[in-house]
Design an enzyme around this catalytic site. Structure first.
Site, PDB file in Angstrom:
ATOM      1  N   CYS A  80      43.626  43.963  41.866  1.00 13.95           N
ATOM      2  CA  CYS A  80      43.238  45.121  41.216  1.00 13.95           C
ATOM      3  C   CYS A  80      43.687  46.481  41.844  1.00 13.95           C
ATOM      4  O   CYS A  80      43.357  46.666  43.064  1.00 13.95           O
ATOM      5  CB  CYS A  80      41.668  45.092  41.039  1.00 13.95           C
TER       6      CYS A  80
ATOM      7  N   CYS B 178      43.696  47.454  32.081  1.00 14.32           N
ATOM      8  CA  CYS B 178      42.525  46.947  33.052  1.00 14.32           C
ATOM      9  C   CYS B 178      43.297  46.834  34.542  1.00 14.32           C
ATOM     10  O   CYS B 178      44.359  46.084  34.463  1.00 14.32           O
ATOM     11  CB  CYS B 178      42.142  45.617  32.548  1.00 14.32           C
TER      12      CYS B 178
ATOM     13  N   CYS C 264      36.544  53.301  27.703  1.00 16.80           N
ATOM     14  CA  CYS C 264      36.577  52.602  29.043  1.00 16.80           C
ATOM     15  C   CYS C 264      36.149  53.373  29.938  1.00 16.80           C
ATOM     16  O   CYS C 264      36.726  54.494  30.303  1.00 16.80           O
ATOM     17  CB  CYS C 264      37.642  52.064  29.388  1.00 16.80           C
TER      18      CYS C 264
ATOM     19  N   CYS D 254      38.844  43.232  44.868  1.00 16.75           N
ATOM     20  CA  CYS D 254      39.488  42.207  44.086  1.00 16.75           C
ATOM     21  C   CYS D 254      41.085  42.177  44.423  1.00 16.75           C
ATOM     22  O   CYS D 254      41.759  43.304  44.371  1.00 16.75           O
ATOM     23  CB  CYS D 254      39.314  42.421  42.707  1.00 16.75           C
TER      24      CYS D 254
ATOM     25  N   CYS E 108      36.304  51.531  44.318  1.00 19.98           N
ATOM     26  CA  CYS E 108      35.615  50.570  44.267  1.00 19.98           C
ATOM     27  C   CYS E 108      35.657  49.660  45.641  1.00 19.98           C
ATOM     28  O   CYS E 108      36.498  49.769  46.297  1.00 19.98           O
ATOM     29  CB  CYS E 108      36.196  49.499  43.174  1.00 19.98           C
TER      30      CYS E 108
ATOM     31  N   GLU F 150      39.178  58.134  36.538  1.00 18.39           N
ATOM     32  CA  GLU F 150      39.823  57.895  35.098  1.00 18.39           C
ATOM     33  C   GLU F 150      38.752  57.392  34.052  1.00 18.39           C
ATOM     34  O   GLU F 150      37.804  56.655  34.277  1.00 18.39           O
ATOM     35  CB  GLU F 150      40.928  57.186  35.311  1.00 18.39           C
TER      36      GLU F 150
END
Ligand code: SAH
Length: 346
Positions: free
Chosen positions: A114, A338, A100, A111, A107, A86
């Site tokens: 997230c 985010c 962004c 975290c 990833c 994205e």
């Protein structure tokens, strides 16, 4: 095996072309041309060869979604191998665009709050795929002349941990700095804070001194370990030392460090933790705190910090004379905010 980027493929496919051709190709990629055929600076035989062998854009749009306020647009891009990632276009204060960008598909940092972390890491993007997120939006804007045309800022706050894809991120930075009007202070690399890579950034003469944002989320070692699992022992102390090294090397008003702090209700938003954060930040080199409202992620039990708690938290920080900004939540109705970026890659 890592896919070859355009430069490598060009050299392999057209070994007899003079060196300056590559420069012409790069310039063409950032011109108004929409395809190889429109690049009149190149001989037509080469244009035909390029048309056949090297896609004009390394990514293809699969889906575009605008939010209801029409100030944020999320694009799902498909890479050559079918993986989807994205990129987001957001209108900024200057009525220009901030994009962004993603550095990886998925990833590995995991975290806890997230969305991208739940995907795991599929692979790192090659530099073309990073660079082309900018080119993709440029082309989109050109096709929509009613929209502002300028992309004034780039933030590495999409999918992935940019420091875990160091070389490709570095190459993408050099490309944008050379072929676009983006300057060093208009690009921000946001990182969870992998200390050896942060150190490398200071030692590598080829690392461009773009802005750095560190995802801190707690100035309490134990609490940070709970919410950011990549936190190493003594992380906070070591980061503080690094911040002083950074300031010695690059520090000036243009190169402050930003500490990002996603406020999670009753997890890291207490007054006590605000005091701890303020004292910690005062001990680092000159820096700013960017408070991020939590964007809900399905399946996670975190909540956005209540308004009074958020206000109190910021008030405590400001009591220490710190610069605190709050990130405007954009695109949360299209899961483009985010930490909401996640794609189901089959
Ligand atoms: N890997 C990079 C980029 C992550 S995205 C990094 O760690 O900095 C940019 C910011 O959004 C990071 O500070 C990240 O921790 C934060 N973030 C992640 N999930 C979030 C969520 N659901 N709500 C708000 N912020 C989030």
């Amino acid at each position: 095996m890592k896919a070859l980027n355009r430069k490598e493929r060009f050299k392999k496919l057209f070994p007899d072309e003079p060196q300056y051709r590559l420069e012409q190709v790069n310039q063409a990629l950032f011109s108004d041309a929409k395809n190889w055929d429109e690049v009149s600076a190149l001989p037509s035989s080469l244009r035909l060869g390029l048309e056949k062998e090297i896609p004009w854009l390394s990514v293809e749009a699969k889906q575009l979604v605008w939010n209801s306020r029409q100030d944020t647009c999320k694009a799902l891009l498909t890479a050559n191998d079918g993986l989807i990632f994205e990129t987001v276009l957001m209108k900024n204060k200057r009525e220009q665009w901030t994009i962004c960008v993603s550095s990886q598909v998925g990833c590995a940092m995991a975290c806890t709050f997230c969305a991208t972390g739940t995907m795991g890491l599929k692979r790192s993007l090659i530099s073309d795929e990073i660079v082309d997120q900018y080119r993709f939006w440029k082309q989109y804007l050109r096709e929509h002349p009613e929209l502002p045309q300028r992309i004034s800022n780039v933030v590495f706050m999409g999918m992935g941990e940019p420091t875990a894809n160091y070389e490709s991120v570095k190459e993408a930075l050099h490309t944008w700095l050379k072929y676009t009007d983006l300057g060093l202070t208009r690009i921000t690399v946001s990182t969870v804070g992998i200390l050896p890579v942060l150190k490398k950034i200071l030692e590598d003469p080829e690392w461009p001194s773009v802005r750095i944002a560190i995802s801190l989320h707690s100035a309490n070692q134990k609490r940070r370990e709970e919410i950011v699992p990549t936190t190493v022992p003594h992380f906070l102390e070591k980061l503080k030392t690094w911040s002083h090294d950074y300031a010695k090397k690059l520090g000036n008003r243009r190169h402050h460090i930003t500490y990002e702090y996603t406020l999670l209700n009753e997890v890291n938003d207490s007054e006590e933790l605000a005091h701890e954060l303020a004292k910690y930040i005062r001990g680092t080199a000159s820096s700013k705190i960017n408070v991020i409202p939590y964007n809900p992620v399905s399946g996670k039990s975190f909540h956005r910090s209540q308004q009074e708690r958020t206000d109190r938290f910021k008030e405590v920080l400001r009591g220490y004379d710190l610069t605190v900004t709050q990130r405007k939540t954009m695109g949360d109705d299209i899961a483009a905010a985010c930490g909401q970026l996640v794609v189901i890659n089959s």
